[in-house]
Design an enzyme around this catalytic site. Structure first.
Site, mmCIF file in Angstrom:
data_model
loop_
_atom_site.group_PDB
_atom_site.id
_atom_site.type_symbol
_atom_site.label_atom_id
_atom_site.label_comp_id
_atom_site.label_asym_id
_atom_site.label_seq_id
_atom_site.Cartn_x
_atom_site.Cartn_y
_atom_site.Cartn_z
ATOM 1 N N SER A 8 9.340 -69.490 -43.975
ATOM 2 C CA SER A 8 10.325 -70.317 -43.270
ATOM 3 C C SER A 8 11.372 -70.843 -44.240
ATOM 4 O O SER A 8 11.055 -71.584 -45.177
ATOM 5 C CB SER A 8 9.628 -71.500 -42.595
ATOM 6 O OG SER A 8 10.605 -72.444 -42.195
ATOM 7 N N HIS A 32 11.548 -66.427 -41.245
ATOM 8 C CA HIS A 32 11.399 -67.361 -40.117
ATOM 9 C C HIS A 32 12.542 -68.376 -40.161
ATOM 10 O O HIS A 32 12.739 -69.056 -41.168
ATOM 11 C CB HIS A 32 10.042 -68.047 -40.251
ATOM 12 C CG HIS A 32 9.673 -68.956 -39.129
ATOM 13 N ND1 HIS A 32 9.090 -68.507 -37.959
ATOM 14 C CD2 HIS A 32 9.786 -70.300 -38.989
ATOM 15 C CE1 HIS A 32 8.848 -69.538 -37.151
ATOM 16 N NE2 HIS A 32 9.268 -70.645 -37.755
ATOM 17 N N ASP A 34 14.125 -71.658 -38.374
ATOM 18 C CA ASP A 34 13.822 -72.773 -37.479
ATOM 19 C C ASP A 34 15.110 -73.393 -36.948
ATOM 20 O O ASP A 34 15.842 -74.058 -37.681
ATOM 21 C CB ASP A 34 13.013 -73.833 -38.238
ATOM 22 C CG ASP A 34 11.599 -73.364 -38.522
ATOM 23 O OD1 ASP A 34 10.894 -73.024 -37.554
ATOM 24 O OD2 ASP A 34 11.214 -73.315 -39.710
ATOM 25 N N MET A 36 16.660 -76.163 -34.696
ATOM 26 C CA MET A 36 16.287 -77.458 -34.088
ATOM 27 C C MET A 36 17.548 -78.162 -33.605
ATOM 28 O O MET A 36 18.576 -78.139 -34.284
ATOM 29 C CB MET A 36 15.586 -78.344 -35.115
ATOM 30 C CG MET A 36 14.371 -77.705 -35.765
ATOM 31 S SD MET A 36 13.497 -78.903 -36.786
ATOM 32 C CE MET A 36 12.371 -77.834 -37.681
ATOM 33 N N HIS A 65 12.763 -69.141 -34.407
ATOM 34 C CA HIS A 65 11.894 -70.090 -33.696
ATOM 35 C C HIS A 65 12.799 -71.194 -33.151
ATOM 36 O O HIS A 65 13.285 -72.026 -33.913
ATOM 37 C CB HIS A 65 10.849 -70.643 -34.695
ATOM 38 C CG HIS A 65 9.974 -71.710 -34.136
ATOM 39 N ND1 HIS A 65 9.204 -72.529 -34.939
ATOM 40 C CD2 HIS A 65 9.722 -72.102 -32.852
ATOM 41 C CE1 HIS A 65 8.525 -73.377 -34.178
ATOM 42 N NE2 HIS A 65 8.825 -73.147 -32.919
ATOM 43 N N MET A 67 13.457 -74.420 -31.469
ATOM 44 C CA MET A 67 12.905 -75.716 -31.043
ATOM 45 C C MET A 67 14.045 -76.483 -30.392
ATOM 46 O O MET A 67 14.598 -77.426 -30.966
ATOM 47 C CB MET A 67 12.325 -76.445 -32.261
ATOM 48 C CG MET A 67 10.998 -75.853 -32.721
ATOM 49 S SD MET A 67 10.588 -76.284 -34.411
ATOM 50 C CE MET A 67 11.542 -75.036 -35.262
ATOM 51 N N MET A 136 1.573 -73.675 -32.583
ATOM 52 C CA MET A 136 2.012 -74.628 -33.603
ATOM 53 C C MET A 136 0.807 -75.365 -34.178
ATOM 54 O O MET A 136 -0.002 -75.918 -33.423
ATOM 55 C CB MET A 136 2.986 -75.654 -33.002
ATOM 56 C CG MET A 136 4.347 -75.113 -32.601
ATOM 57 S SD MET A 136 5.293 -74.395 -33.963
ATOM 58 C CE MET A 136 5.427 -75.759 -35.127
ATOM 59 N N GLY A 144 6.563 -79.351 -44.199
ATOM 60 C CA GLY A 144 5.770 -80.160 -45.122
ATOM 61 C C GLY A 144 4.742 -81.077 -44.485
ATOM 62 O O GLY A 144 4.231 -81.980 -45.144
ATOM 63 N N ASP A 173 2.138 -71.697 -37.297
ATOM 64 C CA ASP A 173 3.308 -72.280 -37.967
ATOM 65 C C ASP A 173 3.062 -73.767 -38.164
ATOM 66 O O ASP A 173 2.864 -74.501 -37.189
ATOM 67 C CB ASP A 173 4.540 -72.037 -37.077
ATOM 68 C CG ASP A 173 5.827 -72.575 -37.679
ATOM 69 O OD1 ASP A 173 5.822 -72.993 -38.857
ATOM 70 O OD2 ASP A 173 6.848 -72.571 -36.955
ATOM 71 N N GLY A 174 3.098 -74.187 -39.440
ATOM 72 C CA GLY A 174 2.965 -75.605 -39.771
ATOM 73 C C GLY A 174 1.770 -75.853 -40.675
ATOM 74 O O GLY A 174 0.628 -75.634 -40.268
ATOM 75 N N GLY A 195 6.411 -72.433 -44.967
ATOM 76 C CA GLY A 195 7.653 -72.971 -45.526
ATOM 77 C C GLY A 195 7.427 -73.500 -46.922
ATOM 78 O O GLY A 195 7.719 -72.824 -47.919
HETATM 79 C C1 DX5 Z 1 8.136 -76.966 -38.168
HETATM 80 C C2 DX5 Z 1 8.702 -75.578 -38.309
HETATM 81 C C3 DX5 Z 1 8.049 -74.777 -39.365
HETATM 82 C C4 DX5 Z 1 8.195 -75.342 -40.751
HETATM 83 C C5 DX5 Z 1 6.890 -75.104 -41.440
HETATM 84 O O1 DX5 Z 1 8.541 -77.537 -36.980
HETATM 85 O O2 DX5 Z 1 8.577 -74.864 -37.089
HETATM 86 O O3 DX5 Z 1 8.455 -73.414 -39.340
HETATM 87 O O4 DX5 Z 1 9.212 -74.746 -41.509
HETATM 88 O O5 DX5 Z 1 6.925 -75.714 -42.665
HETATM 89 P P1 DX5 Z 1 5.616 -75.901 -43.549
HETATM 90 O O6 DX5 Z 1 5.070 -74.529 -43.807
HETATM 91 O O7 DX5 Z 1 6.110 -76.590 -44.761
HETATM 92 O O8 DX5 Z 1 4.655 -76.748 -42.736
HETATM 93 ZN ZN ZN Z 2 8.911 -72.659 -37.186
#
Ligand code: DX5
Ligand code: ZN
Length: 229
Positions: A8, A32, A34, A36, A65, A67, A136, A144, A173-174, A195
């Site tokens: 990510s 990936h 994200d 948002m 992805h 969101m 998720m 993080g 993811d997460g 990520g």
């Molecule tokens: C969170 C995102 C993830 C995020 C994951 O809402 O959808 O893709 O980048 O980050 P890490 O791997 O650091 O939890």
């Molecule tokens: Zn994501």
């Protein structure tokens, strides 16, 4: 398809996105992205113009992805732009079947994402319409965060629903890292988003390789994959 790793870029340096993508292009399967919107989740990241720029520079396919609220309105454009996978959230979509069909009609894979508290069972009848389920393992919105073990039983139920050798991929993811990836693989995930575990490492490309090795080992030892032998 086996284990796939999707780093990510949320955890990367946004001022050097093309270089950050290049850093994993030898070892990762996807990038990936994200998206948002500060409505579906409290955070705001990037949108279609940045995705279009990345598409022109990335050697890897983009795994978008979304969101965002109103994915029925906004998601097809990501597929049309050339994203290889477009994942939208079940909690935000008005007509998930129609939307998945629109995404597929643009030549992309269609993914359905579930927040940690959203059960998978109401969506198992839709599996033929989908190419991926994203389970998720944190509340979406920020990188993080700590991995939520409470999602593991849902991953197991999702794997039981799709079967061991499914065309529907199961993505997590997460909070996915060297500490948690084995649990995810053992439960049935086969596509791993990471990520901070990738871009927080000194060598992101090497970090991807280490995650893949761990996931492959845990998958080979898992009871769900062994059924497939
Ligand atoms: C969170 C995102 C993830 C995020 C994951 O809402 O959808 O893709 O980048 O980050 P890490 O791997 O650091 O939890
Ligand atoms: Zn994501």
């Amino acid at each position: 398809m086996g284990v796939q790793i999707s780093p990510s870029i949320l955890a990367s340096d946004f001022s050097r996105l093309a270089d950050e993508v290049a850093a994993v292009s030898e070892t990762a399967d996807w990038v990936h992205v994200d998206v948002m919107d500060n409505h579906f989740v409290p955070n705001l990241t990037l949108g279609l113009p940045v995705v279009e720029s990345l598409l022109a520079r990335s050697a890897l396919p983009l795994d978008c992805h979304l969101m965002i609220d109103e994915p029925d309105r906004w998601a097809p454009a990501y597929a049309e732009a050339g994203a290889r996978n477009v994942t939208f959230h079940a909690e935000a979509a008005q007509a998930p079947v129609r939307l998945a069909r629109e995404i597929r009609a643009q030549g992309a894979r269609a993914g359905l994402a579930l927040r940690p508290a959203t059960p998978v069972e109401p969506y198992t009848d839709l599996l033929a319409e989908l190419d991926m389920l994203l389970l998720m393992t944190v509340e979406p919105g920020f990188g993080g965060q700590a991995f939520l073990d409470l999602v593991l039983p849902k991953i197991r139920r999702a794997r039981a629903a799709v079967g061991p050798d499914s065309s529907v991929w199961l993505q997590v993811d997460g909070g996915v890292s060297v500490e948690t990836i084995e649990r995810c693989a053992d439960a049935g995930a086969d596509v791993f988003v990471a990520g901070s575990a990738v871009y927080g490492a000194e060598d992101p490309g090497k970090a991807v390789r280490a995650l893949r090795e761990q996931a492959e080992r845990a998958t080979a030892a898992s009871s769900w994959a062994r059924k497939n032998l």
